[in-house]
Design a protein around this motif. Structure first.
Motif, PDB file in Angstrom:
ATOM      1  N   VAL A 167       2.572  -6.713 -11.535  1.00 49.59           N
ATOM      2  CA  VAL A 167       3.655  -5.915 -12.101  1.00 49.59           C
ATOM      3  C   VAL A 167       3.298  -4.440 -11.921  1.00 49.59           C
ATOM      4  CG1 VAL A 167       4.903  -5.352 -14.215  1.00 49.59           C
ATOM      5  CG2 VAL A 167       4.285  -7.728 -13.735  1.00 49.59           C
ATOM      6  N   HIS A 168       4.244  -3.661 -11.392  1.00 44.80           N
ATOM      7  CA  HIS A 168       3.969  -2.250 -11.115  1.00 44.80           C
ATOM      8  C   HIS A 168       5.252  -1.426 -11.178  1.00 44.80           C
ATOM      9  CE1 HIS A 168       5.106  -4.066  -7.287  1.00 44.80           C
ATOM     10  NE2 HIS A 168       5.449  -2.857  -6.858  1.00 44.80           N
ATOM     11  N   GLY A 169       5.071  -0.116 -11.350  1.00 45.09           N
ATOM     12  CA  GLY A 169       6.177   0.822 -11.385  1.00 45.09           C
ATOM     13  C   GLY A 169       5.636   2.225 -11.499  1.00 45.09           C
ATOM     14  N   CYS A 170       6.536   3.208 -11.581  1.00 42.66           N
ATOM     15  CA  CYS A 170       6.084   4.596 -11.668  1.00 42.66           C
ATOM     16  C   CYS A 170       7.135   5.462 -12.345  1.00 42.66           C
ATOM     17  CB  CYS A 170       5.762   5.150 -10.281  1.00 42.66           C
ATOM     18  SG  CYS A 170       7.192   5.336  -9.205  1.00 42.66           S
ATOM     19  N   VAL A 171       6.664   6.616 -12.809  1.00 43.94           N
ATOM     20  CA  VAL A 171       7.527   7.671 -13.328  1.00 43.94           C
ATOM     21  C   VAL A 171       7.181   8.923 -12.533  1.00 43.94           C
ATOM     22  CG1 VAL A 171       8.134   9.088 -15.321  1.00 43.94           C
ATOM     23  CG2 VAL A 171       7.595   6.658 -15.641  1.00 43.94           C
ATOM     24  N   CYS A 172       8.196   9.585 -12.013  1.00 42.07           N
ATOM     25  CA  CYS A 172       7.977  10.799 -11.234  1.00 42.07           C
ATOM     26  C   CYS A 172       7.883  11.998 -12.173  1.00 42.07           C
ATOM     27  CB  CYS A 172       9.124  10.981 -10.238  1.00 42.07           C
ATOM     28  SG  CYS A 172       8.881  12.394  -9.155  1.00 42.07           S
ATOM     29  N   LEU A 173       6.723  12.645 -12.188  1.00 43.48           N
ATOM     30  CA  LEU A 173       6.490  13.793 -13.067  1.00 43.48           C
ATOM     31  C   LEU A 173       6.865  15.120 -12.407  1.00 43.48           C
ATOM     32  CD1 LEU A 173       3.056  12.630 -14.521  1.00 43.48           C
ATOM     33  CD2 LEU A 173       5.371  12.204 -15.422  1.00 43.48           C
ATOM     34  N   GLU A 174       6.759  15.188 -11.086  1.00 48.06           N
ATOM     35  CA  GLU A 174       7.204  16.332 -10.288  1.00 48.06           C
ATOM     36  C   GLU A 174       7.881  15.752  -9.059  1.00 48.06           C
ATOM     37  OE1 GLU A 174       4.043  19.050  -9.306  1.00 48.06           O
ATOM     38  OE2 GLU A 174       3.349  19.164 -11.377  1.00 48.06           O
ATOM     39  N   PRO A 175       8.996  16.329  -8.603  1.00 42.38           N
ATOM     40  CA  PRO A 175       9.730  15.747  -7.476  1.00 42.38           C
ATOM     41  C   PRO A 175       8.785  15.355  -6.354  1.00 42.38           C
ATOM     42  CG  PRO A 175      10.822  17.723  -8.255  1.00 42.38           C
ATOM     43  CD  PRO A 175       9.509  17.638  -8.997  1.00 42.38           C
ATOM     44  N   GLY A 176       9.030  14.173  -5.774  1.00 39.10           N
ATOM     45  CA  GLY A 176       8.075  13.705  -4.789  1.00 39.10           C
ATOM     46  C   GLY A 176       8.589  12.637  -3.852  1.00 39.10           C
ATOM     47  N   MET A 177       7.649  12.188  -3.010  1.00 39.28           N
ATOM     48  CA  MET A 177       7.934  11.202  -1.986  1.00 39.28           C
ATOM     49  C   MET A 177       6.772  10.216  -1.912  1.00 39.28           C
ATOM     50  SD  MET A 177      10.172  10.784   0.713  1.00 39.28           S
ATOM     51  CE  MET A 177      10.670  12.454   1.097  1.00 39.28           C
ATOM     52  N   VAL A 234       0.876  -1.162   0.000  1.00 36.93           N
ATOM     53  CA  VAL A 234       0.000   0.000   0.000  1.00 36.93           C
ATOM     54  C   VAL A 234       0.918   1.218   0.000  1.00 36.93           C
ATOM     55  CG1 VAL A 234      -1.785   1.264   1.247  1.00 36.93           C
ATOM     56  CG2 VAL A 234      -1.784  -1.222   1.299  1.00 36.93           C
ATOM     57  N   THR A 235       0.634   2.176  -0.885  1.00 36.24           N
ATOM     58  CA  THR A 235       1.502   3.341  -1.012  1.00 36.24           C
ATOM     59  C   THR A 235       0.687   4.619  -0.919  1.00 36.24           C
ATOM     60  OG1 THR A 235       3.089   2.126  -2.352  1.00 36.24           O
ATOM     61  CG2 THR A 235       3.127   4.525  -2.554  1.00 36.24           C
ATOM     62  N   TYR A 236       1.226   5.585  -0.194  1.00 34.47           N
ATOM     63  CA  TYR A 236       0.649   6.912  -0.044  1.00 34.47           C
ATOM     64  C   TYR A 236       1.579   7.904  -0.733  1.00 34.47           C
ATOM     65  CZ  TYR A 236      -0.833  11.261   2.188  1.00 34.47           C
ATOM     66  OH  TYR A 236      -1.266  12.538   2.422  1.00 34.47           O
ATOM     67  N   VAL A 237       1.017   8.775  -1.561  1.00 39.27           N
ATOM     68  CA  VAL A 237       1.796   9.814  -2.229  1.00 39.27           C
ATOM     69  C   VAL A 237       1.873  11.003  -1.274  1.00 39.27           C
ATOM     70  CG1 VAL A 237       2.032  11.291  -4.253  1.00 39.27           C
ATOM     71  CG2 VAL A 237       0.973   9.019  -4.493  1.00 39.27           C
ATOM     72  N   GLU A 238       3.032  11.147  -0.638  1.00 44.90           N
ATOM     73  CA  GLU A 238       3.229  12.230   0.332  1.00 44.90           C
ATOM     74  C   GLU A 238       3.454  13.567  -0.365  1.00 44.90           C
ATOM     75  OE1 GLU A 238       6.719  13.412   3.409  1.00 44.90           O
ATOM     76  OE2 GLU A 238       5.867  11.416   3.679  1.00 44.90           O
ATOM     77  N   ALA A 239       4.167  13.542  -1.504  1.00 41.54           N
ATOM     78  CA  ALA A 239       4.472  14.773  -2.241  1.00 41.54           C
ATOM     79  C   ALA A 239       4.736  14.420  -3.692  1.00 41.54           C
ATOM     80  CB  ALA A 239       5.704  15.454  -1.641  1.00 41.54           C
ATOM     81  N   GLY A 240       4.553  15.405  -4.573  1.00 42.61           N
ATOM     82  CA  GLY A 240       4.876  15.226  -5.981  1.00 42.61           C
ATOM     83  C   GLY A 240       3.722  14.706  -6.820  1.00 42.61           C
ATOM     84  N   VAL A 241       4.058  14.344  -8.063  1.00 40.80           N
ATOM     85  CA  VAL A 241       3.094  13.793  -9.019  1.00 40.80           C
ATOM     86  C   VAL A 241       3.767  12.602  -9.690  1.00 40.80           C
ATOM     87  CG1 VAL A 241       1.713  14.232 -11.093  1.00 40.80           C
ATOM     88  CG2 VAL A 241       2.042  16.056  -9.407  1.00 40.80           C
ATOM     89  N   PHE A 242       3.053  11.495  -9.784  1.00 43.97           N
ATOM     90  CA  PHE A 242       3.587  10.252 -10.330  1.00 43.97           C
ATOM     91  C   PHE A 242       2.616   9.654 -11.343  1.00 43.97           C
ATOM     92  CE2 PHE A 242       5.504  10.799  -6.231  1.00 43.97           C
ATOM     93  CZ  PHE A 242       6.800  10.318  -6.374  1.00 43.97           C
ATOM     94  N   ASP A 263      -2.943  11.180  -2.639  1.00 39.38           N
ATOM     95  CA  ASP A 263      -3.510   9.975  -3.258  1.00 39.38           C
ATOM     96  C   ASP A 263      -2.757   8.744  -2.766  1.00 39.38           C
ATOM     97  OD1 ASP A 263      -5.184  11.658  -4.741  1.00 39.38           O
ATOM     98  OD2 ASP A 263      -3.861  11.639  -6.493  1.00 39.38           O
ATOM     99  N   GLY A 264      -3.246   7.583  -3.156  1.00 39.52           N
ATOM    100  CA  GLY A 264      -2.581   6.342  -2.786  1.00 39.52           C
ATOM    101  C   GLY A 264      -2.956   5.224  -3.732  1.00 39.52           C
ATOM    102  N   PHE A 265      -2.315   4.064  -3.545  1.00 38.13           N
ATOM    103  CA  PHE A 265      -2.627   2.896  -4.354  1.00 38.13           C
ATOM    104  C   PHE A 265      -2.279   1.615  -3.615  1.00 38.13           C
ATOM    105  CE2 PHE A 265       1.541   4.468  -5.729  1.00 38.13           C
ATOM    106  CZ  PHE A 265       2.344   3.329  -5.751  1.00 38.13           C
ATOM    107  N   TYR A 266      -2.899   0.528  -4.068  1.00 36.98           N
ATOM    108  CA  TYR A 266      -2.682  -0.819  -3.527  1.00 36.98           C
ATOM    109  C   TYR A 266      -2.120  -1.694  -4.629  1.00 36.98           C
ATOM    110  CZ  TYR A 266      -3.803  -5.646  -2.361  1.00 36.98           C
ATOM    111  OH  TYR A 266      -3.734  -7.003  -2.160  1.00 36.98           O
ATOM    112  N   VAL A 267      -1.096  -2.485  -4.306  1.00 35.06           N
ATOM    113  CA  VAL A 267      -0.503  -3.423  -5.252  1.00 35.06           C
ATOM    114  C   VAL A 267      -0.654  -4.830  -4.684  1.00 35.06           C
ATOM    115  CG1 VAL A 267       1.577  -4.102  -6.502  1.00 35.06           C
ATOM    116  CG2 VAL A 267       1.217  -1.690  -5.916  1.00 35.06           C
ATOM    117  N   PRO A 268      -1.466  -5.676  -5.331  1.00 36.35           N
ATOM    118  CA  PRO A 268      -1.594  -7.057  -4.849  1.00 36.35           C
ATOM    119  C   PRO A 268      -0.295  -7.841  -5.079  1.00 36.35           C
ATOM    120  CG  PRO A 268      -3.230  -6.558  -6.565  1.00 36.35           C
ATOM    121  CD  PRO A 268      -2.301  -5.396  -6.484  1.00 36.35           C
ATOM    122  N   PRO A 269      -0.097  -8.927  -4.346  1.00 41.94           N
ATOM    123  CA  PRO A 269       1.089  -9.756  -4.558  1.00 41.94           C
ATOM    124  C   PRO A 269       1.219 -10.167  -6.029  1.00 41.94           C
ATOM    125  CG  PRO A 269      -0.090 -10.476  -2.601  1.00 41.94           C
ATOM    126  CD  PRO A 269      -0.961  -9.453  -3.279  1.00 41.94           C
TER     127      PRO A 269
END
Length: 117
Positions: free
Chosen positions: A92-102, A60-68, A83-89
């Motif tokens: 396949v997942h990944g991200c690209v950071c569009l604005e600096p973030g955490m 489970v991931t929470y977007v603390e800062a930035g845009v992804f 925002d946030g998201f859930y990744v089941p076991p």
């Protein structure tokens, strides 16, 4: 009575917790964990890529800062701070950071591979 054999310290202080450089533009701090759960902060520079991957952990991931731009399976979505998201076991997942973030990730069970280094 707990059977936990692996555990972080009870408190983690941000400015006393080491950052690990993972790849260009990406670093992480490992916070609290035991064998069942782990909290990790991941800092991204603009245009840094969290490569597509999968693992057996629930995430489970929470977007603390930035845009992804986040990809999970066949779905893509632009997520921003709050925002946030859930990744089941094994998804396949990944991200690209569009604005600096955490990102703040929670894994269950803990990421044993993160502690091996």
């Amino acid at each position: 009575m707990s059977t936990t054999t692996l555990q972080s310290s009870i408190f983690q202080v941000g400015n006393e917790t080491a950052w690990e450089n993972l790849s260009p533009g990406i670093s992480r701090q490992i916070f609290g964990y035991d064998d069942k759960i782990m909290l990790v902060k991941v800092k991204f520079d603009k245009d840094a890529v969290g490569s597509l991957h999968e693992h057996h952990h629930s995430q489970v991931t929470y977007v603390e800062a930035g845009v992804f731009e986040v990809t999970i399976g066949d779905e893509n979505k632009i997520l921003k701070a709050g925002d946030g998201f859930y990744v089941p076991p094994h998804a396949v997942h990944g991200c690209v950071c569009l604005e600096p973030g955490m990102l703040v990730d929670v894994f269950s069970p803990h990421r044993e591979d993160f502690l091996a280094s």
